[in-house]
Design a protein around this motif. Sequence first.
Motif, PDB file in Angstrom:
ATOM      1  N   ASP A 199      13.523  15.746  27.055  1.00 11.56           N
ATOM      2  CA  ASP A 199      14.079  17.090  27.105  1.00 11.56           C
ATOM      3  C   ASP A 199      14.135  17.461  28.582  1.00 11.56           C
ATOM      4  O   ASP A 199      13.280  17.045  29.367  1.00 11.56           O
ATOM      5  N   CYS A 200      15.129  18.247  28.968  1.00 15.42           N
ATOM      6  CA  CYS A 200      15.303  18.488  30.392  1.00 15.42           C
ATOM      7  C   CYS A 200      15.966  19.836  30.625  1.00 15.42           C
ATOM      8  O   CYS A 200      16.934  20.170  29.937  1.00 15.42           O
ATOM      9  N   PHE A 201      15.462  20.596  31.570  1.00 12.45           N
ATOM     10  CA  PHE A 201      16.110  21.832  32.000  1.00 12.45           C
ATOM     11  C   PHE A 201      17.025  21.427  33.155  1.00 12.45           C
ATOM     12  O   PHE A 201      16.640  21.435  34.329  1.00 12.45           O
ATOM     13  N   PRO A 229      19.797  22.251  35.029  1.00 13.45           N
ATOM     14  CA  PRO A 229      20.152  22.816  36.347  1.00 13.45           C
ATOM     15  C   PRO A 229      18.973  22.831  37.310  1.00 13.45           C
ATOM     16  O   PRO A 229      19.115  22.466  38.483  1.00 13.45           O
ATOM     17  N   LEU A 230      17.782  23.207  36.810  1.00 10.76           N
ATOM     18  CA  LEU A 230      16.619  23.234  37.707  1.00 10.76           C
ATOM     19  C   LEU A 230      16.172  21.821  38.038  1.00 10.76           C
ATOM     20  O   LEU A 230      15.683  21.544  39.129  1.00 10.76           O
ATOM     21  N   ILE A 249       8.798  13.373  41.243  1.00 12.81           N
ATOM     22  CA  ILE A 249       9.525  13.656  39.991  1.00 12.81           C
ATOM     23  C   ILE A 249       8.524  13.879  38.853  1.00 12.81           C
ATOM     24  O   ILE A 249       8.652  14.810  38.063  1.00 12.81           O
ATOM     25  N   LYS A 250       7.512  13.021  38.800  1.00 15.21           N
ATOM     26  CA  LYS A 250       6.528  13.130  37.709  1.00 15.21           C
ATOM     27  C   LYS A 250       5.762  14.438  37.767  1.00 15.21           C
ATOM     28  O   LYS A 250       5.329  14.959  36.745  1.00 15.21           O
ATOM     29  N   MET A 251       5.593  14.976  38.982  1.00 17.54           N
ATOM     30  CA  MET A 251       4.794  16.199  39.141  1.00 17.54           C
ATOM     31  C   MET A 251       5.631  17.464  39.073  1.00 17.54           C
ATOM     32  O   MET A 251       5.108  18.519  38.719  1.00 17.54           O
ATOM     33  N   ARG A 252       6.907  17.384  39.424  1.00 19.96           N
ATOM     34  CA  ARG A 252       7.660  18.616  39.678  1.00 19.96           C
ATOM     35  C   ARG A 252       8.941  18.782  38.864  1.00 19.96           C
ATOM     36  O   ARG A 252       9.444  19.897  38.743  1.00 19.96           O
ATOM     37  N   ALA A 253       9.501  17.710  38.361  1.00 15.74           N
ATOM     38  CA  ALA A 253      10.808  17.850  37.699  1.00 15.74           C
ATOM     39  C   ALA A 253      10.615  18.406  36.290  1.00 15.74           C
ATOM     40  O   ALA A 253       9.746  17.946  35.548  1.00 15.74           O
ATOM     41  N   PRO A 254      11.436  19.390  35.892  1.00 14.67           N
ATOM     42  CA  PRO A 254      11.313  19.971  34.552  1.00 14.67           C
ATOM     43  C   PRO A 254      11.892  19.038  33.489  1.00 14.67           C
ATOM     44  O   PRO A 254      13.024  19.210  33.014  1.00 14.67           O
ATOM     45  N   ILE A 255      11.103  18.018  33.178  1.00 13.88           N
ATOM     46  CA  ILE A 255      11.484  17.006  32.182  1.00 13.88           C
ATOM     47  C   ILE A 255      10.276  16.803  31.277  1.00 13.88           C
ATOM     48  O   ILE A 255       9.132  16.779  31.761  1.00 13.88           O
ATOM     49  N   TRP A 256      10.517  16.641  29.981  1.00 17.51           N
ATOM     50  CA  TRP A 256       9.437  16.448  29.018  1.00 17.51           C
ATOM     51  C   TRP A 256       9.788  15.277  28.122  1.00 17.51           C
ATOM     52  O   TRP A 256      10.959  15.024  27.832  1.00 17.51           O
ATOM     53  N   HIS A 292       1.955  17.599  33.857  1.00 23.59           N
ATOM     54  CA  HIS A 292       1.515  18.348  35.029  1.00 23.59           C
ATOM     55  C   HIS A 292       2.073  19.754  35.003  1.00 23.59           C
ATOM     56  O   HIS A 292       3.276  19.947  34.891  1.00 23.59           O
ATOM     57  N   LEU A 345       3.386  23.347  36.140  1.00 21.73           N
ATOM     58  CA  LEU A 345       4.208  23.827  37.247  1.00 21.73           C
ATOM     59  C   LEU A 345       3.783  25.192  37.751  1.00 21.73           C
ATOM     60  O   LEU A 345       4.158  25.601  38.832  1.00 21.73           O
ATOM     61  N   PHE A 390      11.150  24.780  26.172  1.00 21.09           N
ATOM     62  CA  PHE A 390      11.337  23.330  26.327  1.00 21.09           C
ATOM     63  C   PHE A 390      10.097  22.567  25.871  1.00 21.09           C
ATOM     64  O   PHE A 390       9.025  23.145  25.659  1.00 21.09           O
ATOM     65  N   SER A 414      17.168  29.120  36.451  1.00 22.73           N
ATOM     66  CA  SER A 414      17.806  27.825  36.695  1.00 22.73           C
ATOM     67  C   SER A 414      17.706  27.423  38.157  1.00 22.73           C
ATOM     68  O   SER A 414      18.076  26.307  38.533  1.00 22.73           O
ATOM     69  N   VAL A 452       4.917  19.184  32.773  1.00 18.97           N
ATOM     70  CA  VAL A 452       6.032  18.231  32.807  1.00 18.97           C
ATOM     71  C   VAL A 452       5.564  16.777  32.857  1.00 18.97           C
ATOM     72  O   VAL A 452       4.453  16.481  33.311  1.00 18.97           O
ATOM     73  N   GLY A 461       8.169  13.812  33.410  1.00 23.29           N
ATOM     74  CA  GLY A 461       9.375  13.000  33.527  1.00 23.29           C
ATOM     75  C   GLY A 461       9.085  11.697  34.223  1.00 23.29           C
ATOM     76  O   GLY A 461       7.941  11.338  34.501  1.00 23.29           O
TER      77      GLY A 461
END
Lengths: 192, 88
Positions: A72-74, A76-77, A138-145, A161, A163, B9, B63, B85, B87
């Motif tokens: 899952d990913c937000f 634009p952010l 990326i693992k610490m900061r990107a809004p991905i689940w 992690h 945010l 999310f 966003s 998160v 990713g």
Amino acid sequence: MNISMALKSWHCFRQFVEANVPKIEVRVIECPIDLSEIARWAPESQHGALNSFIGFVRSVNLGRAVVAVEYDCFIPLCEKTFKTIALEAVQKWGEDTRLMIIHRHGRLSIGEASVAIVATTGHRDEAYRITRYVIEEIKMRAPIWKKEFYQDGETDWVRGHALCQHRKVDHHEHGGNSSCGGALLSHEARQS
Amino acid sequence: MIKINVKLFGAFKKYISTGEISLFIEQPCLAGNLKKNIQKHLLDSVPEFSDLNLVFESALATSERILDNHEYIDGSEKLALLPPVCGG
């Protein structure tokens, strides 16, 4: 056209291409990552090194058999965060760095590539450091689940992690009580 | 009171499959207080919502950026609640 003219034309063409190729390219995509595109990410003429990191979906996590994952990913952010991380890497390791970051979203099968990072730089030391830096950030900061689908039919969202910033970071990644904290710190700041 | 929509999310989708909730807030509203309102909304409207730390560990964001708990929400921006998160 003689040989010297042909070489000069080729040189001018290459300069034009290099001047017009983006230094930083980031994408969140639903379709499979084209690994042949990674292979075609050619270094600029002054670059002596290319390094890549590609993450794949694996079949086991913490002792459980995984059959698929869903990201899952937000978006634009997420793309903005990728660009910020890429700019930090360029600032740290060289203005002429070229960097590409691609991350999948949606459902992936075992063995599919979930993330690809490619960096081209003057020297190998920077190239290694940049790709390592980028994936850790990326693992610490990107809004991905990530949601895992297990062989026994169960599913679970992987904890990660935090945010938000009101407490110190607790880096426990799977399960447990991850506390909320300043995960926007850079990799180096967290190491110190 | 203003009505705001918040996109959810990750693990929140276990409880809200649509990935979005709407709630009314009094203005001015701090981001930290909005999170408390969201927690209350989930507890009131989702019987199976059991992860009491999840909202506390999540960050409110637009966003463009993550919001600090001490920032005011004015209702003009589209908001999202981002759990921890993982990713990459």
